[in-house]
Design an enzyme around this catalytic site. Structure first.
Site: not given
Lengths: 312, 312
Positions: B131, B184
């Site tokens: 991530e 994101t």
């Protein structure tokens, strides 16, 4: 019925991570209100014990009778009259939900004497009005648990949304009241109006952890979640030896320890009465080391809330 | 063993009120990773399907293989070699936990091929590294549920403390992906670093309410608690017709509706598959009204997380 005597328990609000949203009731101590019907309409205060003469004796100014007057007005019963005796069994401004216990005992007694026109939950907004008078804001994290018992969450104030969370049977609270005083309004005034997003996230994680830990009886999770990164760092400066007292509680078996309400009382939660006793004794000793007398109250979590003790 | 094929599900992170702390896994879709042992040490990407050629093909740059390399290094197995095929079954940057699912499938497959030296939970920090590569921050609210299944709470990142909350059996998720893309990193960048104390308290109340509602199977409480006063008001401006789509979901039977992860996907939770279907169809229709194609995924909550599909 002409006479009711009602009891409402002390409460621990905030419970570390849950500022303004968490509170729980303990078994003892609590305040007691006696009310006796009289022929003339209106409410009069006949006596107050245990307050060292500090609370107002006028029914229009005392939080207990003000909430009773609100309730009478709401019910259209301005014809009704009664005499009130309030027995304070905990110090004012202690962080033990003192004003909440008095107001709750008052509305519960009055509702009972009137034949219970309102449910317990419906009495909540009236008791909250007492908090507005006592501390300047109509919070529910003391009156909610004092009225309903158990561990209570106030999800929202507008609209009011309050619910209970079950707690493990073997959970005990030690409440330690040092003989100093903090004004609730001051304790609220020193808080910052902004919180970093990082601390908000940390606090949310602990809120979720504490609720889950209580519901799963996961004592380790309860312990890890009893962390307050927002309020405690600010308010704890008002309590001498706060860090030492907290450390003493945890070193002596408590799951966690923080400020009760806006202080100066501190509470610890422990698994089992032995740990709760050891933790509390260590807390009292630590206050004594800096010359502060402290009183300890040891109790399970109260699961019924306020109750009627006597009626005839 | 020479070959493993593993699947890891899509996930909904944040879940309205739980920014960075809540996430749950759904049953479908999910990404699949195939790994095949080879004689030479090191990891090579043999193929990636479903990404329209957008993901890096170099093992040192692709999040899936980077996390696998981390795991090999941690285990002291730099002698080990394998070929990787990644099948993307969900769009990149969709808010469905796309990068998390790939990374989780990768570490689960590799751990299995190595004879399961690590537990599921121990794989989490490795998947989180994926991530960091994909979105700039090592968050766990997608990789946690994709790896472990169910509804997951990340109480703390330092140290990492993650646990599961049971959910009612009849809870269904509708995930609707509009054909637009949000980065994101951008979605994180537009957030304010400060939150008002008032909003922090409101969000804490909803966090407590959602956890309690899930654990008590109290659908009304779940519904009242699916409110995000901090992140959604900011991020929703990146999603055309957000308010209309949300209203359509709730008007058609959903308990609540918000942004999935950092968007643009939106999710709804509903009681029963019928409500979930109606809500999802209404969401897709509402996107269509402004000319946006949207894909709907209907699913129960995944309770096992990533799984090995094939091995020999």
């Amino acid at each position: 019925m002409n006479y009711i005597k009602a009891f409402a328990p002390a409460t621990v609000a905030n419970v570390a991570c849950g500022f303004d949203i968490f509170g729980f009731a303990i078994q003892e101590p609590g305040d007691t209100v006696e009310i006796r019907r009289r022929d003339e309409p209106g409410i009069v205060i006949a006596d107050i014990t245990g307050d060292e003469g500090r609370l107002p004796r006028s029914a229009e100014k005392n939080a207990v009778t003000v909430v009773m007057l609100h309730l009478l007005k709401h019910l259209g019963r301005t014809d009704f009259g009664c005499e009130v005796v309030l027995h304070k069994n905990m110090p004012l401004g202690s962080g033990m939900g003192s004003s909440a216990a008095s107001a709750v005992a008052g509305v519960v007694a009055l509702n009972e004497l009137l034949g219970s026109p309102l449910s317990r939950k419906d009495l909540l907004p009236f008791a909250m009005e007492g908090e507005r008078i006592a501390s300047g804001s109509a919070h529910a994290d003391n009156v909610g648990p004092s009225l309903l018992g158990g561990f209570v969450v106030i999800r929202s104030y507008t609209p009011l949304d309050i619910f209970s969370v079950p707690v493990p049977e073997d959970l005990y609270c030690t409440l330690v009241h040092p003989d100093i005083e903090i004004n609730t309004k001051d304790a609220r005034y020193i808080l910052r109006n902004e919180v970093s997003l990082k601390n908000t996230i940390a606090q949310m994680g602990n809120v979720a952890g504490l609720v889950t830990g209580l519901m799963k009886s996961d004592y380790e999770l309860i312990s890890r979640s009893m962390v307050d990164v927002i309020i405690e760092p600010v308010r704890s400066i008002l309590i001498p030896s706060f860090n030492e007292v907290k450390k003493a509680a945890i070193d002596n078996g408590a799951l966690g320890c923080s400020i009760s309400g806006s202080g100066p009382s501190m509470f610890a939660l422990s698994r089992g009465i032995e740990n709760a006793t050891k933790a509390g004794e260590a807390m009292v000793r630590t206050f004594a080391e800096v010359g502060i007398d402290a009183t300890m109250h040891l109790s399970g979590i109260n699961d019924g809330g306020a109750r009627v003790l006597e009626s005839y």
